[in-house]
Scaffold this motif. Structure first.
Motif, PDB file in Angstrom:
ATOM      1  N   LYS A 284      51.210  11.752 -19.442  1.00 55.96           N
ATOM      2  CA  LYS A 284      51.060  10.933 -20.854  1.00 55.96           C
ATOM      3  C   LYS A 284      50.782  11.946 -22.159  1.00 55.96           C
ATOM      4  O   LYS A 284      51.277  11.595 -23.155  1.00 55.96           O
ATOM      5  CB  LYS A 284      49.800  10.025 -20.755  1.00 55.96           C
ATOM      6  N   GLU A 285      50.063  12.875 -21.650  1.00 50.94           N
ATOM      7  CA  GLU A 285      49.806  13.795 -22.653  1.00 50.94           C
ATOM      8  C   GLU A 285      51.274  14.552 -23.109  1.00 50.94           C
ATOM      9  O   GLU A 285      51.237  14.650 -24.312  1.00 50.94           O
ATOM     10  CB  GLU A 285      48.942  15.110 -21.961  1.00 50.94           C
ATOM     11  N   CYS A 286      51.992  14.838 -22.232  1.00 52.60           N
ATOM     12  CA  CYS A 286      53.410  15.436 -22.528  1.00 52.60           C
ATOM     13  C   CYS A 286      54.089  14.442 -23.494  1.00 52.60           C
ATOM     14  O   CYS A 286      54.931  14.806 -24.282  1.00 52.60           O
ATOM     15  CB  CYS A 286      53.981  15.704 -21.399  1.00 52.60           C
ATOM     16  N   PHE A 287      53.848  13.084 -22.950  1.00 57.96           N
ATOM     17  CA  PHE A 287      54.703  12.051 -23.897  1.00 57.96           C
ATOM     18  C   PHE A 287      54.320  12.012 -25.150  1.00 57.96           C
ATOM     19  O   PHE A 287      54.843  11.760 -26.244  1.00 57.96           O
ATOM     20  CB  PHE A 287      54.627  10.785 -23.139  1.00 57.96           C
ATOM     21  N   SER A 288      52.895  12.136 -25.374  1.00 57.15           N
ATOM     22  CA  SER A 288      52.024  11.968 -26.721  1.00 57.15           C
ATOM     23  C   SER A 288      52.676  13.202 -27.510  1.00 57.15           C
ATOM     24  O   SER A 288      52.654  12.919 -28.964  1.00 57.15           O
ATOM     25  CB  SER A 288      50.614  12.111 -26.480  1.00 57.15           C
ATOM     26  N   LYS A 289      53.185  14.164 -27.032  1.00 52.83           N
ATOM     27  CA  LYS A 289      53.671  15.220 -27.836  1.00 52.83           C
ATOM     28  C   LYS A 289      55.254  15.309 -28.111  1.00 52.83           C
ATOM     29  O   LYS A 289      55.746  16.160 -28.853  1.00 52.83           O
ATOM     30  CB  LYS A 289      53.450  16.502 -27.099  1.00 52.83           C
TER      31      LYS A 289
END
Lengths: 415, 459
Positions: free
Chosen positions: B453-458
């Motif tokens: 999710k963190e990767c997607f948020s970036k």
């Protein structure tokens, strides 16, 4: 016989999944009845200010209702419009529209604004299998997609001022307007409409070639992701089927036992809770994730056809230009109609470029939200399961009597 | 030093209370206590292998030593079988260490290799000579309840490894059983590599093993069984059925779960490919894809751990069979008793009739007498005498059978109570460890998806 929404998945499985690495599959899942779930995330999706512009037009699609008439049964949706724009006589409107009205609108937009990218609609028919067009889940998914469609138009600086759009949002009797025939079309629109094919394009400008290539690969990758997502849901449903048999066996066992009865019953209940959580996950993914993917695939398809039209306009211009050059007349000035062609082409290019940029930016946001949403749903699923299992640890560790030899146990926190 | 020769010749009787070859009552008491005490320290389940303690009578009869037993290695061997054909089998190294009380240090005392068939031989021997004991089961001979990833091949290293653990568990169970641990044959199994098979066979238990099997499977009706045993037999049948079902479904669940995780691996590849055509979204997609790969590969360890849980359930599936055998033994003895009583009653009846002259019961002699004429008083006297002898014998036998039966019930029920406690404890443990596994799996899942999710948020 009303079948579950999950048989919609058969719609998507058109191709062989050769390019996927998949474990040996099992038998197709039985149908399960999904619980309906609403995604707050989706509702809020397009409510942020894009580019920080102050909004003066708000459109919402909600309140689906079934209409039963002698000839047919269909669903209408309420469209609520709030606007301060001069183009709207009243500050607020509320009308009812059905899917074919949306379809009509989209066609009109394509006709009247051929140089722009028109957002896609959810699919008209559900071809394969028997899907209940009136099931809660199906209607809700469609409503969301229609809402998205209108919001995308609302956000567009050109499309949102389109006449047909205005009528769609405001007219009491849309059918009367439809019957009137075509209203005033923009010049560009009319002329572009009449561009026939048959012109060979010399060379596509680099940027449009790049856009074309991009869209090709993009659609391909989305297609793969769509198939993967479908396959995951299918596997999850089959896993769910097994879990639903697994949990109760612990219950059966519990009935045989004395001291172990409560622990076993606890495990059974726990597995039941996990099963419910899994069902919610698959429902969410089916209702919120897959349709958006599908939408973007349709979007890129329609964009490709707009690109083709642009190519045609350019080809026509080039052909006319060449014809003039060949005539070898002494006229230094370019004839008017060639100029018009050039205008057309340059407008088209500009509109398309602007739309592409907007599309890229929206796409980025949409996918960020979509994928974060997918991650979120999975996190929530695991959190629900975690809670269930953590809550039965104390139950399992309960000792029936205080006396007796101290029992050895592995404390759960040691792992 | 041992004075009496090891008494390996045993009658097929309910197990005597004395340990084999030792009649010292005082020692018995000590043995009893020690066994009791050691039971507290010996964990009932097989997960505590490192602490595998047992109590064993040493040959020289000097008190008891704490021992550690481990099946530490498995090795592929080739040899010639009984029909002189080449065969491949796995041999297991059994190491026995004695633990010094004072400093807890352990010293390797014995080490030998055994194959599965020898374990089977040991167990069959124990089944014959301790019919009132719920004898610990062996790990399965062939892999069953397999889900698709696991091999059903006996030579598969994972199977061999799990079998090694199962065999160690078996030995620990026997060594921690208050009665079985004193058995000489068991002791020799751990200490005498060569010649052990011959020693076992010399006990003549094979014959008894065959007739035991036959008897266990025979159908007969018992008029007055001990209700507790009837209920228990019913319970063991139900337990076997429910655990089998559970294991079957669990295998299918594992299969499906494997599929779910593995398909996610495809995201890794496609995100990577997609990131190649994206400018700002590329990095986020690429790194998210990596997390999907991690997710997909995490299932292998998860399911391997779960196999351990399945093995724990399997042990009790097989234990249920052993439980059932004890109940059947009681039924057999009871039936035997009832038949003997019936026979005695009929003989007494006959005797009475002969003495008084009335014929109430049917007898062949009676019929022939009727047909061919009366017998002489001398003949009758002779017959009465024979019958009286038989009745006497019969009464003695009935008495001893009764005694045997009651002894059996007492001893068996004691072991059953012990078994019940062990079962409840072990299965609770198994459920707890299963819950712990699930918790760990959920936490891993949350971790991976949070990272993604963190990767997607970036993006």
């Amino acid at each position: 016989m009303e079948l579950s929404f999950h048989s919609v998945l058969h719609l998507y499985q058109d191709q062989e999944m050769e390019d996927l690495i998949l474990p040996n599959g099992g038998t197709p899942a039985g149908t399960s009845s999904p619980a309906s779930s609403s995604s707050l995330l989706n509702r809020l999706q397009l409510d942020d200010d894009i580019d920080g512009e102050t909004r003066d037009l708000f459109v919402t699609v909600d309140d689906p209702k079934k209409h039963v008439c002698t000839m047919e049964t269909y669903i209408t949706y309420r469209i609520t419009t709030k606007s301060t724009r001069v183009e709207f006589d009243l500050p607020e409107y509320s009308v009812r529209r059905r899917y074919q009205d949306f379809d009509w609108l989209r066609n009109k937009l394509e006709e009247s604004q051929p140089t722009h990218l028109i957002p896609p609609l959810p699919e008209k028919f559900v071809v394969k299998g028997v899907v209940d067009r009136f099931s809660e889940e199906f209607v809700e998914t469609r409503r969301k997609a229609l809402d998205k469609f209108l919001k995308r138009i609302t956000d567009h600086p050109v499309l949102s001022f389109n006449e047909h759009f205005n009528v769609f949002l405001t007219a009491k009797d849309l059918n009367a307007y439809k019957r009137q025939g075509m209203a005033l079309l923009s010049r560009v629109g009319e002329s572009v409409k009449h561009v026939t094919g048959g012109y060979k394009l010399r060379s596509r400008p680099l940027e449009f070639a790049a856009i074309g290539d991009y869209l090709d690969t993009f659609a391909l990758k989305l297609g793969t992701i769509d198939r993967i997502a479908q396959r995951i849901i299918k596997e999850e449903i089959e896993y769910l089927v097994e879990l639903r048999e697994y949990g109760p066996v612990y219950s059966t066992w519990s009935a045989l036992e004395g001291e172990l009865a409560e622990p076993l019953e606890g495990v059974s209940a726990c597995i039941g809770n996990c099963s419910t959580a899994l069902e919610e996950l698959t429902d969410d993914m089916t209702e919120d994730f897959l349709p958006v993917l599908r939408e973007y695939i349709l979007y890129s398809d329609s964009m490709k056809s707009v690109l083709k039209k642009r190519d045609q306009v350019q080809a026509e211009y080039e052909a006319k230009l060449e014809a003039v050059a060949l005539r070898k007349e002494d006229r230094p000035k370019v004839p008017a109609d060639v100029e018009k062609c050039q205008d057309r082409m340059e407008c088209f290019n500009a509109d398309l470029k602007a739309d592409m940029e907007r599309w890229q930016s929206n796409k980025r946001q949409d996918f960020r939200q979509l994928l974060m949403g997918m991650a979120d749903k999975n996190i929530q699923y695991y959190e629900k399961c975690l809670m269930a299992w953590e809550s039965i640890i104390p139950l399992l560790q309960e000792k029936p009597e205080a006396n007796g030899s101290p029992l050895v146990f592995i404390p759960w926190w040691s792992l | 030093m041992e004075q009496a020769p090891p008494d390996l010749e045993r009658q097929w009787q309910p197990a005597p209370l004395e340990p084999l070859g030792h009649t010292d009552a005082g020692l018995q008491a000590a043995v009893g206590e020690e066994a009791e005490g050691s039971r507290d320290e010996v964990p009932g389940d097989g997960t505590e292998h490192a602490l595998g303690l047992g109590v064993l009578m040493t040959e020289n009869n000097f008190g008891l030593k704490k021992i550690e037993i481990s099946v530490s290695e498995a090795e592929k061997r080739t040899g010639r079988n009984a029909m002189n054909m080449q065969e491949t089998y796995t041999a297991y190294l059994i190491e026995t260490r004695s633990v010094e009380h004072t400093d807890g240090q352990s010293v390797l005392t014995d080490s030998l290799w055994r194959r599965y068939s020898e374990f089977e031989l040991l167990r069959n021997y124990l089944l014959v000579y301790y019919p009132h004991i719920v004898v610990p089961p062996l790990p399965e001979k062939r892999a069953e309840f397999v889900w698709h990833k696991l091999s059903a091949d006996n030579m598969d290293p994972d199977f061999v490894e799990r079998r090694r653990i199962g065999l160690e568990n078996f030995l620990l169970r026997v060594a921690s059983h208050p009665i079985l641990c004193r058995d000489k044959i068991f002791y020799l199994f751990l200490t005498q590599e060569g010649n052990w098979k011959e020693t076992v066979n010399e006990t003549g238990f094979q014959l008894k093993a065959d007739s035991r099997l036959k008897a266990l499977n025979a159908t007969f009706r018992v008029k007055n069984p001990d209700k507790r045993f009837t209920e228990l037999k019913h319970y063991s049948d139900e337990l076997q059925s429910v655990i089998s079902h559970l294991l079957r479904v669990r295998a299918r669940v594992a299969d499906r779960l494997y599929g779910v995780y593995k398909v996610h691996g495809n995201y890794g590849r496609v995100f990577s490919e997609w990131s190649a055509i994206e400018k700002e979204m590329g990095d986020g997609l690429q790194s998210a894809g990596h997390h999907m790969d991690v997710y997909a590969s995490s299932i292998d360890d998860i399911l391997e751990d779960e196999e351990h849980y399945a093995d724990q359930l399997k042990e009790y599936l097989f234990y249920a069979e052993a439980l059932r055998a004890v109940c059947r033994k009681h039924e057999l003895m009871q039936y035997d008793l009832e038949m003997a009583a019936q026979d005695l009653a009929s003989k007494k009846q006959q005797c009475e009739e002969l003495a008084t002259g009335t014929v109430r019961t049917f007898s062949l002699k009676g019929m022939t007498t009727k047909l061919f004429g009366q017998e002489t008083p001398e003949q009758r006297e002779a017959r009465i005498k024979v019958l009286e002898e038989q009745i006497n014998e019969g009464e003695q036998q009935l008495k001893s059978k009764n005694l045997e039966g009651r002894e059996f019930v007492k001893n068996a029920w004691a072991d059953i109570e012990r078994f019940k406690e062990q079962k409840n404890h072990d299965l609770k443990e198994a459920l707890i460890s299963y819950a712990v596994m699930q918790i760990s799996m959920c936490k891993k899942g949350i971790q991976v998806w949070t990272n993604a999710k963190e990767c997607f948020s970036k993006m």
